[in-house]
Design an enzyme around this catalytic site. Structure first.
Site, mmCIF file in Angstrom:
data_model
loop_
_atom_site.group_PDB
_atom_site.id
_atom_site.type_symbol
_atom_site.label_atom_id
_atom_site.label_comp_id
_atom_site.label_asym_id
_atom_site.label_seq_id
_atom_site.Cartn_x
_atom_site.Cartn_y
_atom_site.Cartn_z
ATOM 1 N N GLU A 1 -9.224 7.874 3.709
ATOM 2 C CA GLU A 1 -9.193 8.135 5.237
ATOM 3 C C GLU A 1 -9.560 9.438 5.455
ATOM 4 O O GLU A 1 -9.090 10.309 4.872
ATOM 5 C CB GLU A 1 -7.629 8.020 5.601
ATOM 6 C CG GLU A 1 -7.491 8.200 7.401
ATOM 7 C CD GLU A 1 -6.177 7.741 7.899
ATOM 8 O OE1 GLU A 1 -5.488 6.996 6.943
ATOM 9 O OE2 GLU A 1 -5.744 8.037 8.874
ATOM 10 N N LYS B 1 0.813 -1.374 0.016
ATOM 11 C CA LYS B 1 -0.041 -0.075 0.101
ATOM 12 C C LYS B 1 0.977 1.449 -0.051
ATOM 13 O O LYS B 1 1.849 1.237 0.681
ATOM 14 C CB LYS B 1 -0.847 0.030 1.063
ATOM 15 C CG LYS B 1 -1.765 1.150 1.496
ATOM 16 C CD LYS B 1 -3.166 1.204 2.230
ATOM 17 C CE LYS B 1 -2.649 1.154 3.545
ATOM 18 N NZ LYS B 1 -2.158 2.758 4.164
HETATM 19 O O1 KIV Z 1 -1.092 2.398 8.675
HETATM 20 C C1 KIV Z 1 -2.490 2.239 8.733
HETATM 21 O O2 KIV Z 1 -2.809 1.560 9.980
HETATM 22 C C2 KIV Z 1 -3.309 2.580 7.791
HETATM 23 C C3 KIV Z 1 -4.592 2.565 7.998
HETATM 24 C C4 KIV Z 1 -5.099 3.746 9.040
HETATM 25 C C5 KIV Z 1 -5.616 2.587 6.645
HETATM 26 O O3 KIV Z 1 -2.514 3.107 6.831
#
Ligand code: KIV
Length: 271
Positions: free
Chosen positions: A189, A120
């Site tokens: 988010e 991600k």
């Molecule tokens: O790092 C994380 O926990 C996240 C979530 C808040 C989506 O990116």
């Protein structure tokens, strides 16, 4: 595929099918073997090895300090515990921005060394070159728009993003860019619920929200927050399913009392 060549039950394809049939996707963060085993057995669809590990595991104020090696360590522990869920790993700050070769090398390290299923990245147009390069190596990417905690020094605050039209328009444009590039999903988010629903409607890929309202295709929370291990942080979007802070405090205090009061170990607890 994940560790030892076992086929995962939740794949990016399965997530797309879930969106098509309107089944919501349940995602939670995980950072260690024991918690990930429970998350997986409970049936969570995606375990995110979030860079929030920087806050909740390492105690830093932001997500910026965590390193690639540390993220890989957390990801390895989670992958070892996971049979069913898709495991997505956050690429940490400084490992993909502004240099697409570095981005590809970082993503390859995560995939090779942890056995995770996807990575991600935070951002839209500004990281598109890195996104394209990572995707060209066959590595699935989940995008992340709206409040992107790695940019906290640019934002200066953790307030709701994209309330103004200009920022909302950029977010929608970025979401389309990420989908067109080939990202399999996007996290949104802390944005207005109406905007979250609009993006989920316009895009074919599953949209996972954290503070993005009910109109998206799935939800994610940080596991320490939803279990109530953290207790100093209470954004409106956070539903606490437990008060583990109080439970753990009670257990630790009872243990201390038993040790000091010579009650532990008793006759049945010795050899
Ligand atoms: O790092 C994380 O926990 C996240 C979530 C808040 C989506 O990116």
């Amino acid at each position: 595929m994940s560790t030892e060549g076992k086929a995962k039950i939740v794949t990016t394809h399965v997530l797309h099918e879930m969106k098509l049939r309107g089944e919501k996707i349940a995602m939670l963060t995980g950072y260690d073997f024991s918690t990930a085993r429970i998350l997986d057995a409970a049936g969570v669809d995606i375990i995110l090895v979030g860079d929030s590990a920087s806050n909740v595991m390492a105690g830093y104020e932001s997500t910026l300090p965590i390193t690639l090696d540390q993220m890989i360590y957390h990801a390895q522990s989670v992958v070892r515990a996971t049979k069913r869920a898709l495991v997505v790993v956050d690429m940490p700050f400084g490992t993909y921005q502004g240099d697409s070769k570095l981005a590809l090398n970082s993503a390859i390290r995560i995939m090779k060394e942890s056995g995770a299923d996807a990575v991600k990245l935070e951002g839209g147009r500004e990281i598109l070159e890195s996104v394209n390069r990572i995707l060209s190596a066959g590595i699935p990417i989940m995008g992340h728009l709206g409040l992107t905690p790695q940019s906290i020094h640019k934002f200066g605050t953790y307030v709701v993003r994209a309330r103004e039209e200009e920022e909302a328009d950029k977010l929608v444009e970025d979401a389309h860019l990420l989908e067109d590039a080939g990202c399999f999903s996007i996290v949104l988010e802390k944005i207005p619920a109406k905007l979250g629903a609009q993006v989920a409607r316009e895009l074919k890929v599953p949209i996972i929200g954290i503070g993005a309202g009910p109109g998206v295709d799935g939800q994610v929370l940080v596991v320490h927050d939803m279990l109530g291990i953290t207790h100093e942080f209470s954004p409106r979007f956070l539903r606490r399913y437990h008060n583990l802070y109080a439970e753990m405090m009670g257990a630790f205090q009872a243990y201390i009392k038993d040790v000091k009061g010579l009650d532990f170990p008793n006759e049945r607890e010795q050899y």
